[in-house]
Write an enzyme that holds these catalytic residues in place. Structure first.
Site, mmCIF file in Angstrom:
data_model
loop_
_atom_site.group_PDB
_atom_site.id
_atom_site.type_symbol
_atom_site.label_atom_id
_atom_site.label_comp_id
_atom_site.label_asym_id
_atom_site.label_seq_id
_atom_site.Cartn_x
_atom_site.Cartn_y
_atom_site.Cartn_z
ATOM 1 N N HIS A 193 18.321 -21.851 -24.370
ATOM 2 C CA HIS A 193 19.720 -22.077 -24.693
ATOM 3 C C HIS A 193 20.043 -23.554 -24.989
ATOM 4 O O HIS A 193 20.615 -23.898 -26.011
ATOM 5 C CB HIS A 193 20.575 -21.578 -23.527
ATOM 6 C CG HIS A 193 21.984 -22.024 -23.570
ATOM 7 N ND1 HIS A 193 22.926 -21.393 -24.354
ATOM 8 C CD2 HIS A 193 22.617 -23.065 -22.982
ATOM 9 C CE1 HIS A 193 24.068 -22.023 -24.220
ATOM 10 N NE2 HIS A 193 23.914 -23.030 -23.386
ATOM 11 N N GLU A 423 6.716 -10.906 -38.132
ATOM 12 C CA GLU A 423 6.385 -11.559 -36.858
ATOM 13 C C GLU A 423 5.151 -10.937 -36.236
ATOM 14 O O GLU A 423 4.487 -11.529 -35.407
ATOM 15 C CB GLU A 423 7.539 -11.387 -35.857
ATOM 16 C CG GLU A 423 8.837 -11.977 -36.325
ATOM 17 C CD GLU A 423 10.014 -11.375 -35.584
ATOM 18 O OE1 GLU A 423 10.624 -12.102 -34.797
ATOM 19 O OE2 GLU A 423 10.307 -10.189 -35.783
ATOM 20 N N ASP A 447 7.234 -16.137 -33.203
ATOM 21 C CA ASP A 447 6.678 -14.874 -32.715
ATOM 22 C C ASP A 447 5.369 -14.539 -33.419
ATOM 23 O O ASP A 447 4.461 -13.991 -32.798
ATOM 24 C CB ASP A 447 7.687 -13.731 -32.886
ATOM 25 C CG ASP A 447 8.592 -13.599 -31.665
ATOM 26 O OD1 ASP A 447 8.105 -13.882 -30.552
ATOM 27 O OD2 ASP A 447 9.768 -13.232 -31.820
ATOM 28 N N CYS A 494 11.860 -18.644 -41.119
ATOM 29 C CA CYS A 494 13.015 -19.021 -40.312
ATOM 30 C C CYS A 494 12.617 -19.397 -38.900
ATOM 31 O O CYS A 494 13.438 -19.462 -38.017
ATOM 32 C CB CYS A 494 14.068 -17.919 -40.311
ATOM 33 S SG CYS A 494 13.492 -16.364 -39.624
#
Lengths: 570, 87
Positions: A193, A423, A447, A494
């Site tokens: 976060h 991914e 990922d 991304c």
């Protein structure tokens, strides 16, 4: 000339470096249960103690309300919930009852709040998550009653480096961002976060810095995100180097033209966003961070604090705001990516032994088909309301059959541009078959590296294996890009690696058509891209692919950099 | 004392956001107080978000409301019956 002091190692987020004084986010003061109630700096008279407690609850509620009013979006809602707790009549009634029974004031407050903490803890699940809010209210009220320093985020008077054990969303909301130079935490991960918020704000950030909160308030430090290092009491040379870097980075700011190689091969530079507020910030940038849209709108941020799935109406509102912010620019919306490191209360299976390999991302459709249906309906409604044509993609797709099912559902909902994330290595190896079903793909390098290298993203000690420069990961990116080139369909990236300027050249050389990154990473990528031709990018990519290790791959790319870019990025 | 029996309309029951909206609205009715209870149990103050959450009432369950102030009772009854998740 000073010698320069200790260095603390951490994991850097972003590339920036700043120098400034430490502002510690304080842990709660240690107040004994029998500490006296304090009024105006002196112990309160016996008949005034109850009023001190009443005033303390009211002051905490007022302070939190003021912070909530300054925040926006989900953070404002989180803070609003804390305000309600601080002004809850049952807490005050409980504290009064304890006082009446002869308890000292601090013990009375702790007992009144503690009753609910115990109850919520034993109820578990979602209720247990509210315990953090209760503890935060309790510690603030106790500090007010006893006249101790308030825990939490300091009021910043000068631009400062905020240092915390960890930053809760509520803490981040309370920061005066205009005075935050950098964020340093002892806990947290590079994709957590705090790091995401810092990236969106373009602030240098270090996480996993052991011992950071042992620093004194006001200590001068250098935060170097690129080096992943905190330098305590920096030398004059250190300070000069930071200033020098800032001057050189300012050179990036002159270039605001659309992303392209020096010979004019266009590459969409896009921003990763999580909320409508992020969209507004990214769309409003009219400096070197100017973007061609968003290549990753992470919708799960909308869902994180929710105990049940947000309604179609709620989702439509948020998507409409985000799409409206970007107008006719491209926005790629990713459907819910819950599970693994992003558990959601209502969409995560409780008993998975191996959640990263379990029911996450698009696979949730197998157990909760309404979630995806609602998202697609809300997105189509938002598209109609704004007159825009958003792209939509699903995470964790592994097979062409899954890609086909997604495309069918999305097109039935009225969405035209449908894609999937690459991914899972299986999707990269079968990119050609997958691209036959959809309009585009977007590679999530974080990922993809995790699954290719069989390395948990949250294990810091395995970071070398998780490196997107690992040749095996680059091979899968290359295979995916090649399939896109052959099919004449866009292939985006991304993951965080799109924001690494040297990696960006490799990706463009492999045939990637768009790069989506945190807003703060855009200027350096744009600048670097502009200093190399498309064919140079191809050479750089070939050199990286020919290397035998991650370290060698990056080194091989760096030796082929244009001299001026190399000087800026070294 | 006026009473109503109401079915909870919020999709997530009286948790989180619905509980917060209901408590905030009930607090705004002061000095009137409205008690909310599971049928046959002792009532809790509807303006306490913490007590509302401890009740743990789910969607479709019924609750008993009581108050001396009929207007306040109507306001709270309407909110309990509404789907607050959709607001």
């Amino acid at each position: 000339m000073t010698a320069g002091g200790r260095r603390l190692a951490g994991v850097g987020v972003g590339r920036g470096a700043v120098v400034g004084p430490v502002a510690l986010v304080r842990a709660p003061a240690e107040v004994p249960d029998d500490a006296p109630a304090v009024r105006d700096g002196a112990p309160a008279a016996a008949d005034d103690v109850e009023q001190v407690v009443v005033d303390a609850f009211a002051a905490v509620a007022a302070d939190l309300r003021a912070r909530a009013d300054r925040a926006s979006g989900p953070l404002a809602e989180v803070l609003g919930a804390t305000v309600l707790i601080a002004s809850d009549p049952s807490l005050l009634a409980g504290a009064r009852a304890e006082l009446g029974a002869g308890a000292p004031p601090v013990a009375a407050v702790r007992a009144a709040v503690g009753r609910f903490i115990d109850m919520f803890t034993s109820m578990g699940g979602l209720m247990a998550e509210r315990v953090t809010d209760l503890v935060s209210v309790r510690d603030r009220v106790v500090a007010r009653v006893a006249g101790a320093p308030l825990p939490g985020v300091p009021d910043l008077t000068v631009p400062s480096v905020v240092v915390a054990r960890d930053l809760a969303p509520a803490d981040t909301a309370a920061l005066d961002l205009g005075k935050v130079l950098a964020i340093v935490t002892e806990l947290g991960g590079p994709t957590g976060h705090t790091a995401i918020i810092a990236g969106q704000l373009g602030l240098p950030c270090l996480v996993q810095v052991a011992g950071a909160t042992a620093l004194e308030d006001g200590t001068s430090v250098v935060v170097d995100a690129r080096a992943g290092e905190l330098r305590v009491d920096p030398s004059d040379d250190d300070v000069a180097e930071v200033a020098d870097r800032a001057r050189r980075e300012a050179a990036f700011a002159d270039d605001t033209a659309p992303g392209a190689t020096s010979d004019g091969h266009p590459v969409d530079l896009l921003a990763n966003i999580g909320t409508a507020a992020d969209a507004e910030r990214a769309a409003a940038a009219d400096d070197a961070r100017t973007v061609a849209g968003s290549g990753l709108f992470r919708t799960e941020v909308l869902f994180l604090d929710a105990t049940t799935a947000p309604s179609v109406a709620q989702q439509t509102r948020e998507y409409t705001a985000a799409l409206a912010a970007f107008g006719d620019r491209k926005v790629v919306v990713r459907t819910l990516d819950a599970g693994a490191d992003k558990p959601l209360a209502f969409a995560t299976l409780p008993d998975e032994e191996n959640p990263a390999l379990g029911v996450r991302g698009y696979r949730i459709d197998r157990v909760h088909p309404q979630l995806l249906a609602d998202q697609l309906e809300a997105l189509a409604a938002a598209a109609a309301a704004t007159g825009t044509r958003p792209w939509v993609m699903a995470p964790m797709v592994a097979t062409p059959a899954e890609a086909r099912a997604l495309a069918t559902a999305a097109r039935a909902a009225g969405l035209e541009q449908v894609g999937v994330m690459v991914e899972v290595p299986a999707a990269a190896l079968r990119a050609r078959e997958i691209l036959a079903e959809v309009d585009f793909v977007s590679i999530g390098t974080n990922d993809l590296a995790q699954y290719t290298m069989a390395t948990d993203r949250l294990r810091g000690e395995l970071a070398d294996l998780l490196d997107p420069w690992q040749p095996a990961v680059l091979d899968l990116v290359a295979a995916t890009a090649r399939a896109g080139t052959e099919a004449g369909k866009p292939v985006g990236v991304c993951g965080e690696s799109a924001g690494d300027p040297v990696m960006a050249l490799v990706l463009v050389g492999l045939g990637v058509t768009s790069l989506s990154m945190s807003l703060g990473s855009v200027p350096a990528v744009r600048f670097t891209l502009r200093r190399h031709t498309r064919s140079r990018c191809v050479e750089i990519a070939e050199a990286a692919l020919a290397a035998s290790s991650a370290v060698d791959a990056r080194a091989a790319a760096v030796t082929l950099l244009d001299a001026e870019a190399a000087a800026l990025l070294a | 004392m006026h009473q109503r029996t109401v079915t909870v309309g919020s999709a997530s029951g009286l948790h989180a956001r619905p509980a917060a909206l209901l408590a905030a609205a009930a607090a705004g009715l002061a000095p009137a107080t409205v008690l909310i209870a599971r049928p046959g149990s002792e009532g809790v103050d509807a303006s306490s978000v913490l007590m509302l959450m401890t009740l743990g009432v789910g969607h479709g369950e019924t609750v008993e409301l009581s108050s001396d102030d009929e207007g306040a009772l109507d306001t709270v009854a309407e909110l309990v019956a509404a789907d607050l998740d959709a607001r």
